[in-house]
Design a protein around this motif. Structure first.
Motif, mmCIF file in Angstrom:
data_model
loop_
_atom_site.group_PDB
_atom_site.id
_atom_site.type_symbol
_atom_site.label_atom_id
_atom_site.label_comp_id
_atom_site.label_asym_id
_atom_site.label_seq_id
_atom_site.Cartn_x
_atom_site.Cartn_y
_atom_site.Cartn_z
ATOM 1 N N PRO A 33 1.641 -0.541 -40.433
ATOM 2 C CA PRO A 33 1.580 -1.721 -39.561
ATOM 3 C C PRO A 33 1.533 -3.033 -40.345
ATOM 4 O O PRO A 33 1.112 -3.066 -41.505
ATOM 5 C CB PRO A 33 0.274 -1.504 -38.790
ATOM 6 C CG PRO A 33 -0.581 -0.727 -39.735
ATOM 7 C CD PRO A 33 0.367 0.196 -40.441
ATOM 8 N N ARG A 34 1.951 -4.090 -39.671
ATOM 9 C CA ARG A 34 1.881 -5.439 -40.227
ATOM 10 C C ARG A 34 0.479 -5.992 -40.012
ATOM 11 O O ARG A 34 -0.080 -5.866 -38.923
ATOM 12 C CB ARG A 34 2.901 -6.342 -39.551
ATOM 13 C CG ARG A 34 2.845 -7.812 -40.012
ATOM 14 C CD ARG A 34 3.936 -8.646 -39.383
ATOM 15 N NE ARG A 34 5.249 -8.198 -39.788
ATOM 16 C CZ ARG A 34 5.828 -8.506 -40.949
ATOM 17 N NH1 ARG A 34 5.195 -9.278 -41.814
ATOM 18 N NH2 ARG A 34 7.023 -8.057 -41.244
ATOM 19 N N ILE A 35 -0.082 -6.593 -41.043
ATOM 20 C CA ILE A 35 -1.400 -7.222 -40.955
ATOM 21 C C ILE A 35 -1.243 -8.611 -40.358
ATOM 22 O O ILE A 35 -0.475 -9.441 -40.870
ATOM 23 C CB ILE A 35 -2.062 -7.332 -42.350
ATOM 24 C CG1 ILE A 35 -2.268 -5.944 -42.953
ATOM 25 C CG2 ILE A 35 -3.393 -8.079 -42.254
ATOM 26 C CD1 ILE A 35 -2.710 -5.976 -44.416
ATOM 27 N N LEU A 36 -1.967 -8.880 -39.283
ATOM 28 C CA LEU A 36 -1.953 -10.207 -38.657
ATOM 29 C C LEU A 36 -3.165 -11.034 -39.077
ATOM 30 O O LEU A 36 -3.133 -12.258 -39.003
ATOM 31 C CB LEU A 36 -1.920 -10.065 -37.139
ATOM 32 C CG LEU A 36 -0.709 -9.323 -36.572
ATOM 33 C CD1 LEU A 36 -0.856 -9.136 -35.068
ATOM 34 C CD2 LEU A 36 0.576 -10.054 -36.914
ATOM 35 N N GLY A 37 -4.241 -10.357 -39.485
ATOM 36 C CA GLY A 37 -5.433 -11.072 -39.913
ATOM 37 C C GLY A 37 -6.582 -10.117 -40.147
ATOM 38 O O GLY A 37 -6.548 -8.964 -39.707
ATOM 39 N N VAL A 38 -7.580 -10.608 -40.849
ATOM 40 C CA VAL A 38 -8.786 -9.828 -41.118
ATOM 41 C C VAL A 38 -9.980 -10.691 -40.740
ATOM 42 O O VAL A 38 -10.067 -11.859 -41.143
ATOM 43 C CB VAL A 38 -8.878 -9.412 -42.608
ATOM 44 C CG1 VAL A 38 -10.162 -8.643 -42.879
ATOM 45 C CG2 VAL A 38 -7.654 -8.589 -43.019
ATOM 46 N N ILE A 48 -9.381 -5.440 -38.804
ATOM 47 C CA ILE A 48 -8.048 -5.772 -39.302
ATOM 48 C C ILE A 48 -7.152 -5.837 -38.074
ATOM 49 O O ILE A 48 -6.977 -4.830 -37.372
ATOM 50 C CB ILE A 48 -7.517 -4.708 -40.273
ATOM 51 C CG1 ILE A 48 -8.530 -4.420 -41.375
ATOM 52 C CG2 ILE A 48 -6.170 -5.140 -40.858
ATOM 53 C CD1 ILE A 48 -8.248 -3.132 -42.133
ATOM 54 N N ARG A 49 -6.607 -6.996 -37.782
ATOM 55 C CA ARG A 49 -5.706 -7.148 -36.633
ATOM 56 C C ARG A 49 -4.298 -6.829 -37.115
ATOM 57 O O ARG A 49 -3.827 -7.376 -38.111
ATOM 58 C CB ARG A 49 -5.788 -8.565 -36.072
ATOM 59 C CG ARG A 49 -5.157 -8.708 -34.701
ATOM 60 C CD ARG A 49 -5.544 -10.015 -34.041
ATOM 61 N NE ARG A 49 -5.364 -11.176 -34.881
ATOM 62 C CZ ARG A 49 -4.266 -11.933 -34.927
ATOM 63 N NH1 ARG A 49 -3.241 -11.648 -34.145
ATOM 64 N NH2 ARG A 49 -4.201 -12.964 -35.727
ATOM 65 N N VAL A 50 -3.643 -5.891 -36.419
ATOM 66 C CA VAL A 50 -2.330 -5.408 -36.832
ATOM 67 C C VAL A 50 -1.374 -5.380 -35.653
ATOM 68 O O VAL A 50 -1.782 -5.453 -34.493
ATOM 69 C CB VAL A 50 -2.413 -3.993 -37.459
ATOM 70 C CG1 VAL A 50 -3.279 -3.981 -38.707
ATOM 71 C CG2 VAL A 50 -2.897 -2.962 -36.445
ATOM 72 N N THR A 51 -0.100 -5.238 -35.956
ATOM 73 C CA THR A 51 0.910 -4.959 -34.945
ATOM 74 C C THR A 51 1.799 -3.838 -35.480
ATOM 75 O O THR A 51 1.830 -3.586 -36.685
ATOM 76 C CB THR A 51 1.734 -6.212 -34.585
ATOM 77 O OG1 THR A 51 2.550 -5.915 -33.445
ATOM 78 C CG2 THR A 51 2.598 -6.694 -35.734
#
Length: 160
Positions: A101-106, A111-114
């Motif tokens: 997954p792509r990391i959108l933020g921590v 860990i926010r992912v898409t």
């Protein structure tokens, strides 16, 4: 070499997909929430990376779902019968998967992912940043049926 191996999840998927599906995995955001007993500092520096390598368990699968035989992907006779280790689904012996997954933020232990193709509640056994230099070397090839099978895999569910 031991006959068994025990592993304790390091995190859990929170949100994102709520049901198992073969396609339409793209665009959904989720959290990978680190266990409370791991300090948040274990994620320090992770936000500098674009993608994760996430190893997770098909927790909704049953042990009797394992299929140690040849079968056509998704039961489609148009695709060749292939062995268990040619499939990437829950019918594998240890019912493990790997996603990128792509990391959108921590934020703290989250860990926010898409583009994570695991569902809400999935146990995460390990995670690490994706290093392109450690990816496949040389030409990458797959049989044509793989691309035939997956044209909708990363489409968003609202694009059905």
């Amino acid at each position: 070499m031991p006959d068994t191996y025990e592993s304790t999840p390091v995190a859990t998927v929170v949100g994102g997909h709520t049901g198992v599906a073969d396609d339409y995995q793209g665009g959904m955001e989720a959290l990978i929430r680190l266990r409370d007993d791991f300090p948040a500092e274990t994620l320090q520096g992770l936000a500098e990376f674009s993608h994760l390598v996430v190893t997770w368990h098909f927790h909704l699968a049953r042990p009797d779902d394992v299929a140690l035989h040849v079968r056509s992907p998704r039961g489609n006779p148009a695709w060749p019968a292939t062995g268990t280790f040619v499939h990437r689904n829950h019918r594998r012996p240890n019912q493990l998967a790997t996603s990128f997954p792509r990391i959108l933020g921590v934020d703290g232990r989250d860990i926010r992912v898409t583009d994570l193709d695991a569902v809400d509640g999935t146990p995460v056994l390990d995670l690490a940043p994706w290093f392109p230099s450690m990816g496949p070397r040389g030409e990458v090839r797959v049989p044509s049926w793989v691309d035939d099978m997956l044209p909708d895999y990363w489409r968003r569910s609202d694009e059905r």
